[in-house]
Scaffold this active site. Structure first.
Site, PDB file in Angstrom:
ATOM      1  N   SER A 135       0.855  -1.189   0.000  1.00  0.00           N
ATOM      2  CA  SER A 135       0.000   0.000   0.000  1.00  0.00           C
ATOM      3  C   SER A 135       0.888   1.235   0.000  1.00  0.00           C
ATOM      4  O   SER A 135       2.016   1.194   0.493  1.00  0.00           O
ATOM      5  CB  SER A 135      -0.875   0.015   1.261  1.00  0.00           C
ATOM      6  OG  SER A 135      -1.478   1.278   1.443  1.00  0.00           O
ATOM      7  N   TYR A 148      -1.226  -0.052  10.579  1.00  0.00           N
ATOM      8  CA  TYR A 148      -1.534  -0.483   9.208  1.00  0.00           C
ATOM      9  C   TYR A 148      -0.385  -0.108   8.277  1.00  0.00           C
ATOM     10  O   TYR A 148       0.113  -0.940   7.506  1.00  0.00           O
ATOM     11  CB  TYR A 148      -2.847   0.156   8.729  1.00  0.00           C
ATOM     12  CG  TYR A 148      -3.143  -0.147   7.279  1.00  0.00           C
ATOM     13  CD1 TYR A 148      -3.468  -1.442   6.886  1.00  0.00           C
ATOM     14  CD2 TYR A 148      -3.058   0.849   6.306  1.00  0.00           C
ATOM     15  CE1 TYR A 148      -3.705  -1.736   5.550  1.00  0.00           C
ATOM     16  CE2 TYR A 148      -3.297   0.558   4.977  1.00  0.00           C
ATOM     17  CZ  TYR A 148      -3.618  -0.734   4.600  1.00  0.00           C
ATOM     18  OH  TYR A 148      -3.845  -1.021   3.285  1.00  0.00           O
TER      19      TYR A 148
HETATM   20  C1  8X3 Z   1      -4.857   2.102   1.834  1.00  0.00           C
HETATM   21  C2  8X3 Z   1      -4.395   3.277   1.044  1.00  0.00           C
HETATM   22  O1  8X3 Z   1      -4.877   5.766   0.545  1.00  0.00           O
HETATM   23  O2  8X3 Z   1      -6.749   4.373   1.234  1.00  0.00           O
HETATM   24  O3  8X3 Z   1      -4.055   0.990   1.589  1.00  0.00           O
HETATM   25  O4  8X3 Z   1      -5.117   4.979   2.884  1.00  0.00           O
HETATM   26  S1  8X3 Z   1      -5.321   4.656   1.437  1.00  0.00           S
END
Ligand code: 8X3
Length: 250
Positions: A135, A148
């Site tokens: 991510s 996270y």
């Molecule tokens: C999540 C990315 O930009 O939605 O993995 O926080 S974001």
């Protein structure tokens, strides 16, 4: 055409990736906890989709799933480590420890556990590919990202370290790093089931879609064997990394 294991295949990115890869002629083992959803996908996708109960956060469940894989499939050509989740957007000092533990158990331990199962066979055959779902949260810090973001930084660095260990082999490893993505349950889960708050995340924004991610996986998997995408970062045009916060004295 190959045999693909997709974790977290019952929804979101995993479901879209399974659909896309089956449409391209691959055999997809779709692993997830929610077997009822996998059965529905099986009804849709037919013989090239093999539903498999697996909770990557649980060693016994993963062991049992791999006993079935080892019995039914000669090898895995492509592992898509997609299973993962975000829980909560509170600042670290107000976060829930159980949420943190669950994210670490799935996004870190689960991803490492499945990789640990699949990798020796790939090395033995000197063939295979691993695509991890990281991510942008693992690259850019943002408020409420705390654990996270930490788990996704693990995914990024683990991917790159695999590349280091696999030097000289033909095995390819990639970290896909998506930004804001809509149309999945991700934000509802992150916001503890609050559909209104989740909808507000996408207000006036055209986010990435699960289809965009599935297309990216298919593109990476279809590249010539000598090409390795180490990391690939995708954001919707509406999202950028501008905005490093400065706090000023009153
Ligand atoms: C999540 C990315 O930009 O939605 O993995 O926080 S974001």
């Amino acid at each position: 055409m190959g045999i693909v294991l997709v974790t977290g295949a019952s929804a979101g990115f995993g479901e879209a990736i399974a659909r896309k890869l089956v449409s391209l002629g691959h055999t997809v083992i779709g692993a997830a906890r929610r077997t009822d959803r996998l059965s529905a996908l099986k009804d849709e996708l037919g013989t090239n989709f093999f539903p498999l109960a697996m909770d990557v956060s649980d060693q016994a469940s993963t062991d049992a799933a791999f006993e079935i894989i080892d019995r039914q499939f000669p090898h895995i050509d492509l592992l898509v480590n997609n299973a993962g989740l975000a829980l909560g957007v509170s600042p670290a000092h107000q976060s829930n420890m159980a949420d943190w533990e669950r994210m670490i158990a799935t996004n870190v331990t689960g991803l490492a556990r499945v990789t640990h199962k699949v990798l020796p066979g790939m090395v033995e055959r000197d063939a295979g590919q691993i695509i991890n779902l990281g991510s942008i949260a693992g690259v850019y810090a943002y408020p409420g990202g705390n654990v996270y973001g930490g788990t996704k930084a693990f995914v990024k660095q683990f991917t790159l370290n695999l590349r280091a260990d696999l030097a000289g082999s033909r095995i390819r490893v990639t970290d896909i790093e998506p930004g804001l993505c809509g149309g999945t349950e991700f934000s509802v889960v992150r916001l503890d089931g609050d559909a209104d708050k989740a909808a507000a995340v996408y207000q006036g924004v055209q986010p990435l879609t699960a289809q965009d991610i599935a297309d990216t996986v298919a593109w990476i998997a279809g590249l010539p064997a000598h090409v390795n995408v180490n990391t690939i970062e995708l954001m919707p045009v509406a999202q950028t990394f501008a905005g490093l916060k400065v706090t000023r004295d009153a």
